[in-house]
Scaffold this motif. Structure first.
Motif, PDB file in Angstrom:
ATOM      1  N   ALA A 195       0.817  -1.216   0.000  1.00  0.00           N
ATOM      2  CA  ALA A 195       0.000   0.000   0.000  1.00  0.00           C
ATOM      3  C   ALA A 195       0.854   1.273   0.000  1.00  0.00           C
ATOM      4  CB  ALA A 195      -0.933  -0.012   1.199  1.00  0.00           C
ATOM      5  N   SER A 196       1.891   1.288   0.795  1.00  0.00           N
ATOM      6  CA  SER A 196       2.745   2.467   0.864  1.00  0.00           C
ATOM      7  C   SER A 196       3.421   2.732  -0.475  1.00  0.00           C
ATOM      8  CB  SER A 196       3.792   2.268   1.959  1.00  0.00           C
ATOM      9  OG  SER A 196       4.704   3.338   1.975  1.00  0.00           O
ATOM     10  N   ASN A 197       3.908   1.683  -1.093  1.00  0.00           N
ATOM     11  CA  ASN A 197       4.560   1.816  -2.392  1.00  0.00           C
ATOM     12  C   ASN A 197       3.575   2.283  -3.454  1.00  0.00           C
ATOM     13  OD1 ASN A 197       6.454   1.704  -4.397  1.00  0.00           O
ATOM     14  ND2 ASN A 197       6.501  -0.517  -4.529  1.00  0.00           N
ATOM     15  N   ALA A 198       2.357   1.780  -3.420  1.00  0.00           N
ATOM     16  CA  ALA A 198       1.345   2.188  -4.404  1.00  0.00           C
ATOM     17  C   ALA A 198       1.044   3.677  -4.279  1.00  0.00           C
ATOM     18  CB  ALA A 198       0.072   1.375  -4.220  1.00  0.00           C
ATOM     19  N   PHE A 199       0.866   4.165  -3.052  1.00  0.00           N
ATOM     20  CA  PHE A 199       0.568   5.584  -2.867  1.00  0.00           C
ATOM     21  C   PHE A 199       1.735   6.458  -3.299  1.00  0.00           C
ATOM     22  CE2 PHE A 199       0.767   9.520  -0.452  1.00  0.00           C
ATOM     23  CZ  PHE A 199      -0.457  10.082  -0.782  1.00  0.00           C
ATOM     24  N   TRP A 200       2.929   6.175  -2.770  1.00  0.00           N
ATOM     25  CA  TRP A 200       4.063   7.057  -3.034  1.00  0.00           C
ATOM     26  C   TRP A 200       4.550   6.991  -4.475  1.00  0.00           C
ATOM     27  CZ3 TRP A 200       4.433  10.993  -0.198  1.00  0.00           C
ATOM     28  CH2 TRP A 200       4.089  10.941   1.148  1.00  0.00           C
ATOM     29  N   THR A 201       4.423   5.849  -5.129  1.00  0.00           N
ATOM     30  CA  THR A 201       4.799   5.769  -6.537  1.00  0.00           C
ATOM     31  C   THR A 201       3.843   6.587  -7.389  1.00  0.00           C
ATOM     32  OG1 THR A 201       5.746   3.577  -6.192  1.00  0.00           O
ATOM     33  CG2 THR A 201       5.244   4.204  -8.441  1.00  0.00           C
ATOM     34  N   GLY A 202       2.541   6.438  -7.154  1.00  0.00           N
ATOM     35  CA  GLY A 202       1.562   7.238  -7.890  1.00  0.00           C
ATOM     36  C   GLY A 202       1.726   8.722  -7.618  1.00  0.00           C
ATOM     37  N   GLY A 216      -1.908  17.278  -7.942  1.00  0.00           N
ATOM     38  CA  GLY A 216      -1.777  16.177  -8.890  1.00  0.00           C
ATOM     39  C   GLY A 216      -1.172  14.941  -8.251  1.00  0.00           C
ATOM     40  N   GLY A 217      -0.166  15.145  -7.393  1.00  0.00           N
ATOM     41  CA  GLY A 217       0.452  14.019  -6.701  1.00  0.00           C
ATOM     42  C   GLY A 217      -0.521  13.302  -5.777  1.00  0.00           C
ATOM     43  N   LEU A 218      -1.318  14.070  -5.051  1.00  0.00           N
ATOM     44  CA  LEU A 218      -2.324  13.438  -4.182  1.00  0.00           C
ATOM     45  C   LEU A 218      -3.354  12.669  -5.001  1.00  0.00           C
ATOM     46  CD1 LEU A 218      -2.925  16.201  -1.493  1.00  0.00           C
ATOM     47  CD2 LEU A 218      -1.902  13.944  -1.157  1.00  0.00           C
ATOM     48  N   THR A 219      -3.737  13.215  -6.140  1.00  0.00           N
ATOM     49  CA  THR A 219      -4.674  12.507  -7.017  1.00  0.00           C
ATOM     50  C   THR A 219      -4.075  11.195  -7.505  1.00  0.00           C
ATOM     51  OG1 THR A 219      -5.593  14.624  -7.740  1.00  0.00           O
ATOM     52  CG2 THR A 219      -6.062  12.704  -9.107  1.00  0.00           C
ATOM     53  N   GLY A 220      -2.836  11.236  -7.971  1.00  0.00           N
ATOM     54  CA  GLY A 220      -2.175  10.019  -8.442  1.00  0.00           C
ATOM     55  C   GLY A 220      -1.915   9.021  -7.337  1.00  0.00           C
ATOM     56  N   GLY A 221      -1.526   9.501  -6.169  1.00  0.00           N
ATOM     57  CA  GLY A 221      -1.262   8.608  -5.041  1.00  0.00           C
ATOM     58  C   GLY A 221      -2.510   7.906  -4.547  1.00  0.00           C
ATOM     59  N   LEU A 222      -3.585   8.653  -4.388  1.00  0.00           N
ATOM     60  CA  LEU A 222      -4.830   8.043  -3.922  1.00  0.00           C
ATOM     61  C   LEU A 222      -5.422   7.114  -4.983  1.00  0.00           C
ATOM     62  CD1 LEU A 222      -6.410  11.078  -2.062  1.00  0.00           C
ATOM     63  CD2 LEU A 222      -5.402   9.023  -1.063  1.00  0.00           C
ATOM     64  N   ALA A 223      -5.240   7.437  -6.250  1.00  0.00           N
ATOM     65  CA  ALA A 223      -5.714   6.550  -7.312  1.00  0.00           C
ATOM     66  C   ALA A 223      -4.918   5.248  -7.325  1.00  0.00           C
ATOM     67  CB  ALA A 223      -5.622   7.240  -8.665  1.00  0.00           C
ATOM     68  N   GLY A 224      -3.605   5.339  -7.151  1.00  0.00           N
ATOM     69  CA  GLY A 224      -2.784   4.135  -7.090  1.00  0.00           C
ATOM     70  C   GLY A 224      -3.145   3.258  -5.905  1.00  0.00           C
ATOM     71  N   LEU A 225      -3.353   3.878  -4.757  1.00  0.00           N
ATOM     72  CA  LEU A 225      -3.762   3.133  -3.567  1.00  0.00           C
ATOM     73  C   LEU A 225      -5.132   2.494  -3.772  1.00  0.00           C
ATOM     74  CD1 LEU A 225      -3.188   2.317  -0.646  1.00  0.00           C
ATOM     75  CD2 LEU A 225      -4.174   4.511   0.057  1.00  0.00           C
ATOM     76  N   SER A 226      -6.033   3.212  -4.410  1.00  0.00           N
ATOM     77  CA  SER A 226      -7.365   2.661  -4.683  1.00  0.00           C
ATOM     78  C   SER A 226      -7.283   1.466  -5.620  1.00  0.00           C
ATOM     79  CB  SER A 226      -8.261   3.735  -5.299  1.00  0.00           C
ATOM     80  OG  SER A 226      -8.451   4.791  -4.403  1.00  0.00           O
ATOM     81  N   GLY A 227      -6.438   1.551  -6.628  1.00  0.00           N
ATOM     82  CA  GLY A 227      -6.259   0.423  -7.543  1.00  0.00           C
ATOM     83  C   GLY A 227      -5.744  -0.810  -6.823  1.00  0.00           C
ATOM     84  N   LEU A 228      -4.800  -0.616  -5.924  1.00  0.00           N
ATOM     85  CA  LEU A 228      -4.269  -1.744  -5.155  1.00  0.00           C
ATOM     86  C   LEU A 228      -5.336  -2.345  -4.250  1.00  0.00           C
ATOM     87  CD1 LEU A 228      -1.770  -3.419  -4.257  1.00  0.00           C
ATOM     88  CD2 LEU A 228      -1.559  -1.770  -2.406  1.00  0.00           C
ATOM     89  N   LEU A 229      -6.132  -1.497  -3.598  1.00  0.00           N
ATOM     90  CA  LEU A 229      -7.157  -2.009  -2.694  1.00  0.00           C
ATOM     91  C   LEU A 229      -8.271  -2.735  -3.450  1.00  0.00           C
ATOM     92  CD1 LEU A 229      -7.325   0.949  -0.156  1.00  0.00           C
ATOM     93  CD2 LEU A 229      -6.178  -1.256   0.113  1.00  0.00           C
ATOM     94  N   VAL A 230      -8.615  -2.256  -4.630  1.00  0.00           N
ATOM     95  CA  VAL A 230      -9.602  -2.973  -5.451  1.00  0.00           C
ATOM     96  C   VAL A 230      -9.025  -4.314  -5.881  1.00  0.00           C
ATOM     97  CG1 VAL A 230     -10.829  -2.934  -7.664  1.00  0.00           C
ATOM     98  CG2 VAL A 230     -10.836  -0.925  -6.198  1.00  0.00           C
TER      99      VAL A 230
END
Length: 119
Positions: A37-44, A91-105
């Motif tokens: 989860a941490s990697n998904a957020f920070w990478t996005g 933009g970074g928060l949008t990408g980070g939360l989207a990446g985290l959402s993708g991982l959780l789905v």
């Protein structure tokens, strides 16, 4: 690798797609590729923030700061550089939360087999 995938695909799609493609690409990348989860957020976050900041600075220096300084004035910001930093953060928060959402789905639909049960 996920960072480069997000950065390159988003940069190409931003030419023809609306701004919210920055949420779709990290979501799909982490829906397909496994990570934590941490990697998904920070990478996005990092990929989209870097992309928006780089493009913002490109436009800022191309126009000698005239456009970004005028827009910053509308929002009562001191200068265009602060506007670019805030837009990179958004933009970074949008990408980070989207990446985290993708991982959780992904975790909802692709779950690990239960542990401790053997037949």
């Amino acid at each position: 690798m996920n960072f480069l995938i997000i950065l390159l695909i988003t940069a190409l799609l931003q030419i023809v797609a609306p701004w919210w493609v920055v949420a779709i690409v990290p979501f799909l990348v982490f829906l397909i590729r496994q990570t934590n989860a941490s990697n998904a957020f920070w990478t996005g976050f990092a990929a989209i923030a870097l992309l928006w900041m780089a493009y913002g600075f490109y436009l800022h220096f191309l126009s000698d700061g005239a456009m970004s300084d005028r827009i910053a004035g509308i929002f009562s910001l001191p200068n265009g550089i602060v506007l670019l930093l805030i837009s990179a953060l958004v933009g970074g928060l949008t990408g980070g939360l989207a990446g985290l959402s993708g991982l959780l789905v992904r975790r909802i639909f692709i779950s690990a087999p239960p542990r401790g049960i053997s037949l």
